[in-house]
Design a protein around this motif. Structure first.
Motif, PDB file in Angstrom:
ATOM      1  N   VAL A 152       0.377  -1.393  -0.431  1.00  0.00           N
ATOM      2  CA  VAL A 152      -0.022   0.345   0.085  1.00  0.00           C
ATOM      3  C   VAL A 152       0.839   1.004   0.586  1.00  0.00           C
ATOM      4  CG1 VAL A 152      -1.580  -1.053   0.802  1.00  0.00           C
ATOM      5  CG2 VAL A 152      -0.303   0.279   2.820  1.00  0.00           C
ATOM      6  N   ALA A 153       2.095   1.664  -0.011  1.00  0.00           N
ATOM      7  CA  ALA A 153       2.880   2.199   0.538  1.00  0.00           C
ATOM      8  C   ALA A 153       3.477   3.548  -0.725  1.00  0.00           C
ATOM      9  CB  ALA A 153       4.119   2.111   0.972  1.00  0.00           C
ATOM     10  N   GLY A 154       3.075   2.629  -1.720  1.00  0.00           N
ATOM     11  CA  GLY A 154       2.818   3.333  -3.368  1.00  0.00           C
ATOM     12  C   GLY A 154       1.988   4.716  -3.375  1.00  0.00           C
ATOM     13  N   PHE A 155       0.991   4.433  -2.593  1.00  0.00           N
ATOM     14  CA  PHE A 155      -0.349   5.638  -2.678  1.00  0.00           C
ATOM     15  C   PHE A 155      -0.141   6.096  -1.869  1.00  0.00           C
ATOM     16  CE2 PHE A 155      -2.335   1.484  -2.159  1.00  0.00           C
ATOM     17  CZ  PHE A 155      -3.447   1.879  -1.091  1.00  0.00           C
ATOM     18  N   ARG A 156      -0.053   6.010  -0.342  1.00  0.00           N
ATOM     19  CA  ARG A 156       0.920   6.441   0.359  1.00  0.00           C
ATOM     20  C   ARG A 156      -0.735   7.297   1.090  1.00  0.00           C
ATOM     21  NH1 ARG A 156       4.908   5.678   2.673  1.00  0.00           N
ATOM     22  NH2 ARG A 156       6.780   7.400   2.557  1.00  0.00           N
ATOM     23  N   PRO A 157      -1.198   6.124   1.381  1.00  0.00           N
ATOM     24  CA  PRO A 157      -2.436   5.660   2.511  1.00  0.00           C
ATOM     25  C   PRO A 157      -2.247   6.708   4.278  1.00  0.00           C
ATOM     26  CG  PRO A 157      -1.496   3.959   2.813  1.00  0.00           C
ATOM     27  CD  PRO A 157      -0.821   4.548   1.740  1.00  0.00           C
ATOM     28  N   ALA A 158      -2.864   7.693   4.696  1.00  0.00           N
ATOM     29  CA  ALA A 158      -2.505   8.801   5.935  1.00  0.00           C
ATOM     30  C   ALA A 158      -2.355   7.225   6.881  1.00  0.00           C
ATOM     31  CB  ALA A 158      -3.766   9.465   5.836  1.00  0.00           C
ATOM     32  N   LYS A 159      -3.315   6.245   7.024  1.00  0.00           N
ATOM     33  CA  LYS A 159      -3.101   6.055   8.216  1.00  0.00           C
ATOM     34  C   LYS A 159      -3.255   4.415   7.518  1.00  0.00           C
ATOM     35  CE  LYS A 159      -3.892   8.306  11.886  1.00  0.00           C
ATOM     36  NZ  LYS A 159      -5.242   9.136  12.748  1.00  0.00           N
ATOM     37  N   ILE A 160      -3.021   3.134   8.250  1.00  0.00           N
ATOM     38  CA  ILE A 160      -3.013   1.810   8.255  1.00  0.00           C
ATOM     39  C   ILE A 160      -3.608   0.964   9.367  1.00  0.00           C
ATOM     40  CG2 ILE A 160      -2.948  -0.587   7.618  1.00  0.00           C
ATOM     41  CD1 ILE A 160       0.013   0.268   6.543  1.00  0.00           C
ATOM     42  N   LEU A 161      -5.252   1.276   9.222  1.00  0.00           N
ATOM     43  CA  LEU A 161      -6.091   0.887  10.435  1.00  0.00           C
ATOM     44  C   LEU A 161      -6.225  -0.345  10.873  1.00  0.00           C
ATOM     45  CD1 LEU A 161      -8.897   3.365   9.812  1.00  0.00           C
ATOM     46  CD2 LEU A 161      -6.839   3.391  11.609  1.00  0.00           C
ATOM     47  N   LEU A 162      -6.859  -1.281  11.849  1.00  0.00           N
ATOM     48  CA  LEU A 162      -7.456  -2.581  11.979  1.00  0.00           C
ATOM     49  C   LEU A 162      -9.231  -2.672  11.057  1.00  0.00           C
ATOM     50  CD1 LEU A 162      -5.224  -3.643  15.147  1.00  0.00           C
ATOM     51  CD2 LEU A 162      -4.705  -4.065  13.229  1.00  0.00           C
ATOM     52  N   ASP A 163      -8.971  -2.930  10.969  1.00  0.00           N
ATOM     53  CA  ASP A 163     -10.208  -3.335  10.246  1.00  0.00           C
ATOM     54  C   ASP A 163     -11.431  -3.762  10.711  1.00  0.00           C
ATOM     55  OD1 ASP A 163      -9.797  -6.468  10.875  1.00  0.00           O
ATOM     56  OD2 ASP A 163     -10.638  -6.729   8.477  1.00  0.00           O
ATOM     57  N   CYS A 164     -10.692  -4.668  11.837  1.00  0.00           N
ATOM     58  CA  CYS A 164     -12.111  -5.270  13.292  1.00  0.00           C
ATOM     59  C   CYS A 164     -12.502  -3.717  13.908  1.00  0.00           C
ATOM     60  CB  CYS A 164     -11.359  -5.859  14.443  1.00  0.00           C
ATOM     61  SG  CYS A 164      -9.775  -5.500  15.262  1.00  0.00           S
ATOM     62  N   GLU A 165     -11.160  -2.822  14.229  1.00  0.00           N
ATOM     63  CA  GLU A 165     -11.238  -1.295  14.407  1.00  0.00           C
ATOM     64  C   GLU A 165     -12.651  -0.704  13.792  1.00  0.00           C
ATOM     65  OE1 GLU A 165      -9.034   0.642  17.929  1.00  0.00           O
ATOM     66  OE2 GLU A 165      -7.684   0.825  15.966  1.00  0.00           O
ATOM     67  N   GLY A 166     -12.565  -0.910  12.092  1.00  0.00           N
ATOM     68  CA  GLY A 166     -13.510  -0.063  11.579  1.00  0.00           C
ATOM     69  C   GLY A 166     -15.560  -1.457  11.772  1.00  0.00           C
ATOM     70  N   VAL A 167     -15.255  -2.364  11.929  1.00  0.00           N
ATOM     71  CA  VAL A 167     -16.623  -3.233  11.957  1.00  0.00           C
ATOM     72  C   VAL A 167     -17.338  -2.191  13.387  1.00  0.00           C
ATOM     73  CG1 VAL A 167     -17.134  -4.879  12.971  1.00  0.00           C
ATOM     74  CG2 VAL A 167     -15.741  -5.001  10.991  1.00  0.00           C
ATOM     75  N   VAL A 168     -16.089  -1.804  14.601  1.00  0.00           N
ATOM     76  CA  VAL A 168     -17.121  -1.720  15.890  1.00  0.00           C
ATOM     77  C   VAL A 168     -17.501   0.047  15.220  1.00  0.00           C
ATOM     78  CG1 VAL A 168     -16.937  -0.608  18.262  1.00  0.00           C
ATOM     79  CG2 VAL A 168     -15.780  -3.195  17.499  1.00  0.00           C
ATOM     80  N   LYS A 169     -16.594   0.306  14.696  1.00  0.00           N
ATOM     81  CA  LYS A 169     -17.326   2.080  14.316  1.00  0.00           C
ATOM     82  C   LYS A 169     -18.405   1.912  13.339  1.00  0.00           C
ATOM     83  CE  LYS A 169     -15.432   5.275  15.346  1.00  0.00           C
ATOM     84  NZ  LYS A 169     -16.074   5.838  16.259  1.00  0.00           N
ATOM     85  N   ALA A 170     -18.758   0.631  12.452  1.00  0.00           N
ATOM     86  CA  ALA A 170     -19.926   1.039  11.694  1.00  0.00           C
ATOM     87  C   ALA A 170     -21.267   0.010  11.780  1.00  0.00           C
ATOM     88  CB  ALA A 170     -19.147   0.219  10.788  1.00  0.00           C
ATOM     89  N   TRP A 171     -20.924  -0.750  13.333  1.00  0.00           N
ATOM     90  CA  TRP A 171     -21.815  -0.834  14.232  1.00  0.00           C
ATOM     91  C   TRP A 171     -22.136   0.090  15.015  1.00  0.00           C
ATOM     92  CZ3 TRP A 171     -21.246  -1.392  19.830  1.00  0.00           C
ATOM     93  CH2 TRP A 171     -22.549  -1.394  20.554  1.00  0.00           C
ATOM     94  N   ARG A 172     -21.821   1.164  15.760  1.00  0.00           N
ATOM     95  CA  ARG A 172     -21.515   2.120  16.304  1.00  0.00           C
ATOM     96  C   ARG A 172     -22.409   2.760  15.825  1.00  0.00           C
ATOM     97  NH1 ARG A 172     -21.871   2.275  22.257  1.00  0.00           N
ATOM     98  NH2 ARG A 172     -21.210   4.658  22.598  1.00  0.00           N
ATOM     99  N   VAL A 173     -22.079   3.422  14.497  1.00  0.00           N
ATOM    100  CA  VAL A 173     -22.961   4.531  14.111  1.00  0.00           C
ATOM    101  C   VAL A 173     -23.868   3.880  12.973  1.00  0.00           C
ATOM    102  CG1 VAL A 173     -22.422   6.511  12.130  1.00  0.00           C
ATOM    103  CG2 VAL A 173     -20.411   6.148  14.705  1.00  0.00           C
ATOM    104  N   LEU A 174     -23.659   3.174  11.810  1.00  0.00           N
ATOM    105  CA  LEU A 174     -24.890   2.981  10.982  1.00  0.00           C
ATOM    106  C   LEU A 174     -25.297   1.262  10.983  1.00  0.00           C
ATOM    107  CD1 LEU A 174     -21.882   2.478   8.278  1.00  0.00           C
ATOM    108  CD2 LEU A 174     -22.881   4.331   8.723  1.00  0.00           C
ATOM    109  N   PHE A 175     -25.418   0.722  12.057  1.00  0.00           N
ATOM    110  CA  PHE A 175     -26.778  -0.167  12.868  1.00  0.00           C
ATOM    111  C   PHE A 175     -27.012  -0.290  14.056  1.00  0.00           C
ATOM    112  CE2 PHE A 175     -24.094  -1.859   9.682  1.00  0.00           C
ATOM    113  CZ  PHE A 175     -24.151  -1.990   8.683  1.00  0.00           C
TER     114      PHE A 175
END
Length: 495
Positions: A152-175
């Motif tokens: 992923v370094a070729g397009f230089r994302p600002a951060k690399i996050l754990l997808d399971c944290e994204g699951v918790v955030k989605a549940w909290r906000v979108l579900f």
């Protein structure tokens, strides 16, 4: 979240890419006046997991100097699969922030299958209660993380996050997740993420090697009354139920119904069947459905689209937060728009001349942890063997006390000799195992003087150097060192 450029209000947005079920998925979310806006979604073909070309299709790239070209007002993040990450929860003494990292690392060394110099670690703690704080620790082998960075370094994302944290955030906000503590199940095609959420943040996680493919032959007939139906039990449903009960036990829930379990759902009968399978097993399971209202009354978005892109949407929501509170597992090996790399997040180098002062609180804390561990063991022994007499318990306390090592004395022995030019990174001490030091010396001569000084110390024997190497940049000598301390490090000394 908005920013002002030349007098105009512009939306701040976040692009997130995740890897799921053999394909890449991406979204761009914006938030304005508390209302979310889904700008676009994109998915690669099944089996196509080439990060660089897919990122370019999403408008992400880097310039000739390796700097991100995401654009003003936009942030780009990517998700790393939690299948390669181990999660632990542990209680540690509540100490000052500057001492906490050392306490956590010393505890981590007793849990991890590999030395910490081969691992990347990230942690966060809950507010202290009764002199203790609960720590969530994420750990992964460094080599696979470095391999992912190369993708992923070729397009230089600002951060690399754990997808399971994204699951918790989605549940909290979108579900519609609102419980203070809950377990979230994110079903994939061939595996499933099980996330424990506390106060809206990930506090533990596990991955099951079962997914929707395992349920494709399970018959579920909804009765249309109170969301109930008839489930045909199969080997798959029984195994999934047993796996979930085991995971809940590893999350410290002795009873399967002690915590609500939410299965992220698109409303289909197949996922309703999974929920029914868990309910049959005595688990307090419910389906969590997407909440379109988060996108405003005029939004042209369907619940199925939210479900299909739930993970990248959760990651995008994390990127829109300020400040973010993610587990920074990649902070030590990935720094966008910067070539230099930081050291491991939990290493806290301590100069040798200040060892006695700087590590005093740490070692006292470790002694406290040992006391707590012993207390728990006493309780287990009482329950198992039926200790009914207080006298026998007191005898056991006195026996253990006589066998407990004196941490301060060991520290004094290490610090009493010649330590000029020596910088220690860590000290590992566990009963029945060799004491292990790791650090660096300005010159090789100083290292050998330190070794000789240890040999002259009381109760220290068999001091051995472990692969001393000269760092090509700093020219310092990095080393490991082991030794026996009295009888505590002999295998016969284990309780």
């Amino acid at each position: 979240m908005s920013s002002s450029v030349t007098g105009k209000r512009t939306r701040a947005s976040a692009i997130a890419i995740s890897q799921e079920d053999g394909k890449l998925k991406a979204v761009e979310l914006a938030r304005h006046d508390g209302v979310l806006e889904l700008l676009w979604t994109k998915s690669s073909e099944a089996g196509d997991e080439k990060w660089g070309p897919f990122a370019a299709e999403c408008g992400l790239s880097a310039d000739a100097k390796g700097r991100s070209k995401t654009g003003k007002g936009k942030t780009a993040v990517v998700g790393y699969g939690s299948a390669g990450v181990a999660f632990y929860r542990m209680d540690v003494p509540a100490v000052a922030e500057e001492e906490a990292a050392a306490v956590v690392q010393m505890q981590a060394e007793t849990l991890l299958p590999l030395p910490t110099d081969q691992m990347e670690l990230a942690w966060r703690s809950s507010p202290a209660q009764n002199g203790e704080m609960t720590v969530t620790l994420a750990a992964a082998r460094r080599e696979p993380l470095q391999g992912f960075v190369r993708h992923v370094a070729g397009f230089r994302p600002a951060k690399i996050l754990l997808d399971c944290e994204g699951v918790v955030k989605a549940w909290r906000v979108l579900f519609g997740g609102s419980e203070k503590e809950a377990v979230i199940v994110n079903l994939g095609a061939r595996d499933s993420q099980v996330c424990l959420a506390g106060n809206g943040r990930l506090s533990h996680a596990a991955v099951l090697d079962m997914g929707m493919e395992d349920f494709r032959h399970v018959r579920w007939e909804s009765s249309g009354v109170d969301d109930r139906g008839v489930l045909e039990q199969t080997e798959a449903t029984e195994r999934f139920s047993q796996d979930m009960r085991s995971v809940l036990g590893s999350f410290d829930f002795d009873e399967p119904a002690a915590v609500p379990v939410y299965v992220l759902s698109d409303g289909s009968g197949a996922i309703e069947g999974v929920v029914a399978c868990l309910v049959e097993a005595g688990i307090d399971a419910k389906a969590a459905l997407p909440q379109i209202a988060q996108f405003g009354a005029r939004a042209e978005i369907e619940a199925g689209e939210i479900y299909d892109y739930r993970v990248p949407m959760g990651l995008s929501l994390m990127a829109l937060e300020a400040p973010a509170e993610e587990l920074g597992l990649f902070e030590g090996i990935y720094a966008p728009d910067r070539k230099e790399k930081k050291g491991p997040a939990l290493y806290s180098p301590i100069t040798a001349g200040a060892i006695a002062v700087a590590m005093l609180v740490v070692l006292l804390a470790v002694s406290y942890v040992i006391d707590v561990t012993m207390e728990k063991r006493f309780s287990q022994l009482e329950a198992r063997a039926g200790f009914e007499q207080l006298q026998r318990r007191q005898d056991l306390v006195r026996t253990v006390a006589r066998q407990r090592p004196d941490m301060l004395q060991l520290l004094n022995e290490i610090n009493s000799g010649s330590a000029d030019g020596i910088m220690l990174d860590s000290l590992h001490f566990k009963k029945g195992q060799l004491v292990t030091l790791r650090g660096q010396a300005q010159r090789a001569e100083q290292l050998y003087e330190f070794q000789k000084a240890l040999l002259d110390g009381k109760g220290i024997t068999d001091v051995k150097l472990l692969n001393p190497t000269v760092d090509s940049k700093s020219k310092k000598v990095k080393f490991g060192m082991t030794f026996h301390y009295r009888n505590f490090t002999k295998k016969s000394a284990t309780l």
